[in-house]
Write a protein that holds these residues in place. Structure first.
Motif, mmCIF file in Angstrom:
data_model
loop_
_atom_site.group_PDB
_atom_site.id
_atom_site.type_symbol
_atom_site.label_atom_id
_atom_site.label_comp_id
_atom_site.label_asym_id
_atom_site.label_seq_id
_atom_site.Cartn_x
_atom_site.Cartn_y
_atom_site.Cartn_z
ATOM 1 N N HIS A 45 0.996 36.201 -14.337
ATOM 2 C CA HIS A 45 1.320 35.725 -15.687
ATOM 3 C C HIS A 45 0.191 36.159 -16.604
ATOM 4 N N ILE A 46 0.789 36.775 -17.746
ATOM 5 C CA ILE A 46 -0.005 37.382 -18.717
ATOM 6 C C ILE A 46 -0.047 36.154 -19.770
ATOM 7 N N TYR A 47 -1.565 35.859 -20.083
ATOM 8 C CA TYR A 47 -1.781 34.915 -20.973
ATOM 9 C C TYR A 47 -2.500 35.557 -22.273
ATOM 10 N N THR A 48 -1.817 35.222 -23.318
ATOM 11 C CA THR A 48 -2.238 35.781 -24.571
ATOM 12 C C THR A 48 -2.571 34.524 -25.805
ATOM 13 N N ASN A 49 -3.842 34.943 -26.111
ATOM 14 C CA ASN A 49 -4.501 33.701 -27.081
ATOM 15 C C ASN A 49 -4.428 34.418 -28.542
ATOM 16 N N PHE A 50 -4.056 33.576 -29.364
ATOM 17 C CA PHE A 50 -3.616 34.227 -30.796
ATOM 18 C C PHE A 50 -4.806 34.199 -31.455
ATOM 19 N N ARG B 292 -8.920 34.810 -31.451
ATOM 20 C CA ARG B 292 -10.219 35.512 -30.508
ATOM 21 C C ARG B 292 -11.506 35.438 -31.407
#
Length: 208
Positions: free
Chosen positions: A201-206, A208
């Motif tokens: 699973h690739i987790y992306t935080n909008f 940073r």
């Protein structure tokens, strides 16, 4: 085959239970075993985001003094499961929300490609919101949901009133039959069709 039905209502024998009993009866007609578990009246801890389940053996929750781990194990072992909830303030009742947060946080990987569905009961309005909340767990758990002629929402307040909602009851019955059919299709397909390949699973935080 076996299906676990989760009663998220504080009332053990109310209209949510009637909806689940109706679905269970249809499943039994197709020789599918059922187990109805009542969690809605239990004192269930909310998830505290401690991360214990990520490293514990078999991904168990840190809380051992409520029915979550035991019930989740039944869901893991079953071929499918159904979530049932009443509508409280336009959403899922508190104990059920706490149960689902912990059940799916610890066990989504075990639920992947299981057949699963949800049913909501409401007095007047808010049933679709409750159903959508339940379906959000199913979607993020990568479960497979059977078709339905309409949204699986039944209407009733006093015990047994759901039976006076003929379209709601028909929708629940037909949905249960579709559930049984899909369960058998998935079981047959396992013998010849492999599951899709998995990726980390690739987790992306909008922010940073």
């Amino acid at each position: 085959m076996r299906v676990v039905l989760i009663n998220g209502s504080p009332r053990a024998t109310g209209n949510t239970r009637l909806a689940l009993d109706t679905m269970a009866e249809e499943l039994k007609k197709e020789s599918i075993e059922t187990d109805i578990v009542h969690v809605g009246s239990q004192p269930i801890h909310g998830c505290i985001a401690c991360g214990y389940c990520e490293t514990s053996p078999e991904h168990r929750c840190v809380f051992k003094d409520d029915p979550v781990n035991e019930t989740v194990e039944k869901m893991r072992q079953a071929d499918g499961f159904i979530l049932g909830a009443p509508t409280y303030y336009g959403g899922i009742a508190g104990a059920m929300k706490c149960f689902l947060d912990r059940a799916f946080y610890t066990s989504s990987g075990y639920f992947r490609y299981k057949v699963a569905s949800a049913v909501a009961v409401v007095r007047r309005t808010g049933g679709l919101d409750t159903l959508h909340q339940l379906q959000n767990y199913l979607a993020l758990g990568e479960t497979i949901t059977p078709p339905s002629q309409y949204w699986t929402v039944g209407y009733g307040t006093d015990k047994g009133e759901l039976a006076e909602d003929p379209e709601g009851m028909q929708t629940i019955r037909k949905h249960a039959r579709a559930f049984a059919w899909l369960l058998k299709v998935v079981d047959a397909g396992k013998k010849s069709v492999p599951l899709p390949p998995e990726e980390a699973h690739i987790y992306t935080n909008f922010i940073r």
